[in-house]
Motif scaffolding. Structure first.
Motif, short mmCIF file in Angstrom:
data_model
loop_
_atom_site.label_atom_id
_atom_site.label_comp_id
_atom_site.label_asym_id
_atom_site.label_seq_id
_atom_site.Cartn_x
_atom_site.Cartn_y
_atom_site.Cartn_z
N ASP A 1 13.13 155.17 85.42
CA ASP A 1 13.02 154.56 86.81
C ASP A 1 12.54 155.78 87.62
O ASP A 1 12.86 156.81 87.52
CB ASP A 1 14.24 154.26 87.25
N PRO A 2 11.68 155.36 88.62
CA PRO A 2 11.16 156.33 89.61
C PRO A 2 12.34 156.82 90.54
O PRO A 2 13.46 156.33 90.67
CB PRO A 2 10.39 155.79 90.50
N SER A 3 12.60 158.12 90.96
CA SER A 3 13.38 158.85 91.69
C SER A 3 13.65 157.97 92.96
O SER A 3 12.77 157.38 93.74
CB SER A 3 12.84 160.19 92.07
N HIS A 4 14.82 157.71 93.14
CA HIS A 4 15.46 157.23 94.24
C HIS A 4 15.04 157.79 95.50
O HIS A 4 15.08 157.09 96.78
CB HIS A 4 16.96 156.91 94.05
N VAL A 5 14.99 159.19 95.38
CA VAL A 5 14.72 159.98 96.63
C VAL A 5 13.52 159.71 96.84
O VAL A 5 12.87 159.47 98.21
CB VAL A 5 14.84 161.59 96.13
N LEU A 6 12.43 159.72 96.11
CA LEU A 6 10.96 159.57 96.50
C LEU A 6 10.63 158.10 96.93
O LEU A 6 9.76 157.98 97.85
CB LEU A 6 10.00 159.55 95.24
N LEU A 7 11.35 157.28 96.23
CA LEU A 7 11.20 155.67 97.04
C LEU A 7 11.93 155.77 98.13
O LEU A 7 11.39 154.89 99.16
CB LEU A 7 12.09 154.71 95.95
N ALA A 8 12.90 156.48 98.62
CA ALA A 8 13.67 156.49 100.01
C ALA A 8 12.77 156.95 100.96
O ALA A 8 12.82 156.55 102.02
CB ALA A 8 14.85 157.14 99.93
N ILE A 9 11.73 157.95 100.65
CA ILE A 9 10.80 158.58 101.61
C ILE A 9 9.77 157.76 101.66
O ILE A 9 8.72 158.04 102.54
CB ILE A 9 10.73 159.95 101.22
N GLY A 10 9.51 156.38 101.11
CA GLY A 10 8.50 155.59 101.34
C GLY A 10 7.39 155.69 100.12
O GLY A 10 6.62 154.88 100.51
N LEU A 11 7.49 156.48 99.19
CA LEU A 11 6.49 156.46 98.19
C LEU A 11 6.29 155.02 97.38
O LEU A 11 7.58 154.73 96.84
CB LEU A 11 6.83 157.74 97.06
N PRO A 12 5.18 154.45 97.16
CA PRO A 12 5.40 153.52 96.10
C PRO A 12 5.73 153.84 94.85
O PRO A 12 5.26 155.07 94.31
CB PRO A 12 3.65 152.96 96.13
N HIS A 13 6.05 152.99 93.90
CA HIS A 13 6.65 153.12 92.63
C HIS A 13 5.42 154.02 91.98
O HIS A 13 5.48 154.93 91.01
CB HIS A 13 6.88 151.82 92.05
N GLU A 14 4.11 153.57 91.86
CA GLU A 14 3.09 154.08 91.12
C GLU A 14 2.94 155.58 91.51
O GLU A 14 2.71 156.51 90.46
CB GLU A 14 1.91 153.43 91.16
N ILE A 15 3.12 155.95 92.52
CA ILE A 15 3.02 157.44 93.06
C ILE A 15 4.22 158.26 92.77
O ILE A 15 4.12 159.39 92.17
CB ILE A 15 2.57 157.64 94.51
N ALA A 16 5.28 157.55 92.98
CA ALA A 16 6.64 158.17 92.72
C ALA A 16 6.70 158.43 91.21
O ALA A 16 7.20 159.80 90.89
CB ALA A 16 7.75 157.22 93.18
N HIS A 17 6.17 157.78 90.34
CA HIS A 17 6.32 158.01 88.86
C HIS A 17 5.40 159.37 88.46
O HIS A 17 5.67 159.86 87.47
CB HIS A 17 5.59 156.85 88.07
N GLY A 18 4.55 159.54 89.23
CA GLY A 18 3.67 160.78 88.89
C GLY A 18 4.08 162.16 89.72
O GLY A 18 3.38 162.97 90.08
N SER A 19 5.19 162.26 89.85
CA SER A 19 6.06 163.63 90.67
C SER A 19 6.43 164.52 89.86
O SER A 19 6.60 164.46 88.49
CB SER A 19 7.28 162.94 91.33
N LEU A 20 6.24 165.78 90.51
CA LEU A 20 6.46 167.11 89.55
C LEU A 20 7.42 167.79 90.56
O LEU A 20 6.95 168.07 91.69
CB LEU A 20 5.34 167.88 89.22
N ARG A 21 8.49 168.50 89.97
CA ARG A 21 9.32 169.44 90.73
C ARG A 21 9.48 170.73 90.08
O ARG A 21 9.45 170.82 88.92
CB ARG A 21 10.65 168.77 90.91
N LEU A 22 8.63 171.55 91.02
CA LEU A 22 8.72 173.06 90.28
C LEU A 22 9.70 173.85 91.26
O LEU A 22 9.25 173.96 92.60
CB LEU A 22 7.26 173.50 90.31
N THR A 23 10.48 174.29 90.78
CA THR A 23 11.52 175.45 91.36
C THR A 23 11.54 176.88 91.00
O THR A 23 11.78 176.93 89.69
CB THR A 23 12.81 174.63 91.68
#
Length: 393
Positions: free
Chosen positions: A332-354
């Protein structure tokens, strides 16, 4: 794979050599149970006391307000469940946000089944809570506000001082999940009116399996584990002495290096964001561009799947994440990214680099070059991207 560029420090960090060194004697030399009365156990008891003081010093708290746990998730569970039980005579309403860690969200779901009323606040497009909406959500039944200090996925830092002020004015307990913030940001529990705070050692170059819950003196919180007098009878069980010693050493190390370390991380973070957003088309930065953790970069690449991206990065020795390590197996796409308004198809393409203090500019240059190559290859295989390109012509 010879090369390793570790850019997943929000998931966990390497235990610092000086932390390991501090811990080692308590495995083999001073292995006594700190609850025992003989002299041999005094070394362990004194070590636990010292670590409590080291951690309290970072928060400007009192040592007796620090309660050791097995990690951030346990601390979050304890804060919410015990507060609900202790204050249910006053009310049953808890306020949190839609972008909390699942240790908070799943605990809230658990409490809802037991009669709690939970308000899940929206956040803006940068992941920041609206203070006016928070104040509107308060009712006479509200007993607890639990809002994270900084988000583990997108790095956005909440207006914690203002939230604490609102809670204090209304006589409501304020808990914050500071797992990502502790050791990265300066925290003064009195200045921020924080009543409870959760943290975990392995996020700041300490060992895994040890955390703490700060509980302000006077807060009425029930015991979480029964069966012994440890942690002032609130959390029974023989203390994890090596882990506690390691946490104390890591906390002291974090506060002593914070200014120089985070300044370097911010510089590299902004450099990485600039390169990614200017050199790769159809990329969106997630989270607040300024009010964010010093080491956090979270971006979404349109027209690709994050899982494929991570696997291909791994083949080049680059470790990243698509979000929280606790949900990395989810499709499932990130609940955080959906909460900030990203559509599913863009949320699925996320990358976190820390990043960490060991990250170099050369590491990031290598990562950007590989990302440019990977993203283009994945888009070339994407029917969605092909259709998009055709429409642009």
């Amino acid at each position: 794979m010879n090369k390793l560029i570790y850019l997943d420090n929000a998931a966990t960090t390497k235990t610092a050599p000086e932390v390991v060194e501090a811990m080692l004697p308590y495995f083999t030399e001073y292995y006594g149970n700190p609850s025992s009365v003989y002299d041999f156990a005094v070394h362990s008891k004194e070590a636990v006391t010292k670590a409590r003081e080291q951690i309290a010093g970072v928060l400007k708290a009192k040592p007796e307000e620090i309660y050791f746990t097995a990690g951030g998730s346990e601390s979050d569970n304890w804060a919410l469940k015990a507060a609900f039980e202790a204050y249910k005579a006053k009310g049953n309403h808890i306020i949190t946000t839609k972008i909390e860690h699942h240790a908070i969200l799943h605990t809230c779901e658990y409490l809802e089944k037991r009669g709690a009323k939970i308000t899940y606040l929206d956040v803006d497009e940068n992941g920041i809570v609206c203070l006016e909406e928070l104040e509107k959500a308060i009712t006479p039944e509200t007993i607890l506000i639990s809002i994270m200090f900084a988000n583990n996925e997108i790095g956005s830092v909440q207006p914690v001082k203002e939230i604490g002020m609102i809670a204090r004015e209304h006589g409501i307990l304020f808990h914050t999940d500071a797992v990502q913030a502790f050791g990265q940001l300066a925290i003064d529990v009195d200045e921020c009116n924080i009543d409870m705070l959760s943290s975990s050692a392995h996020k700041i170059n300490g060992p895994k399996g040890i955390g703490f819950l700060y509980i302000r003196k006077g807060v009425k919180i029930r015991s979480f584990v029964h069966g012994g007098a440890q942690e002032r009878k609130r959390r029974a069980g023989t203390e994890n002495v090596p882990g506690i010693v390691g946490y104390g050493a890591a906390a002291e190390r974090a506060v002593n290096t914070m200014e120089e370390r985070t300044a370097k991380e911010i510089q590299l973070r902004d450099y990485l964001i600039s390169r990614l957003t200017s050199e790769i088309p159809y990329v969106k930065l997630n989270g607040d561009p300024v009010k964010r953790l010093p080491n956090n970069v979270n971006v979404s690449f349109q027209f690709i799947e994050g899982e494929s991206l991570l696997l291909m990065l791994d083949s080049y020795g680059i470790c990243g994440s698509s979000g929280s390590a606790c949900t990395s197996g989810s499709l499932d796409p990130s609940h955080v990214l959906l909460a900030i308004g990203l559509p599913h198809e863009i949320a699925h393409g996320s990358l976190r680099l820390t990043l960490s203090e060991e990250t170099t500019k050369e590491d990031l240059d290598y990562t950007v070059e590989k990302l440019k190559e990977i993203v283009q290859n994945l888009r070339n295989m994407s029917p969605l991207y092909e259709d998009f390109v055709k429409k642009q012509k």
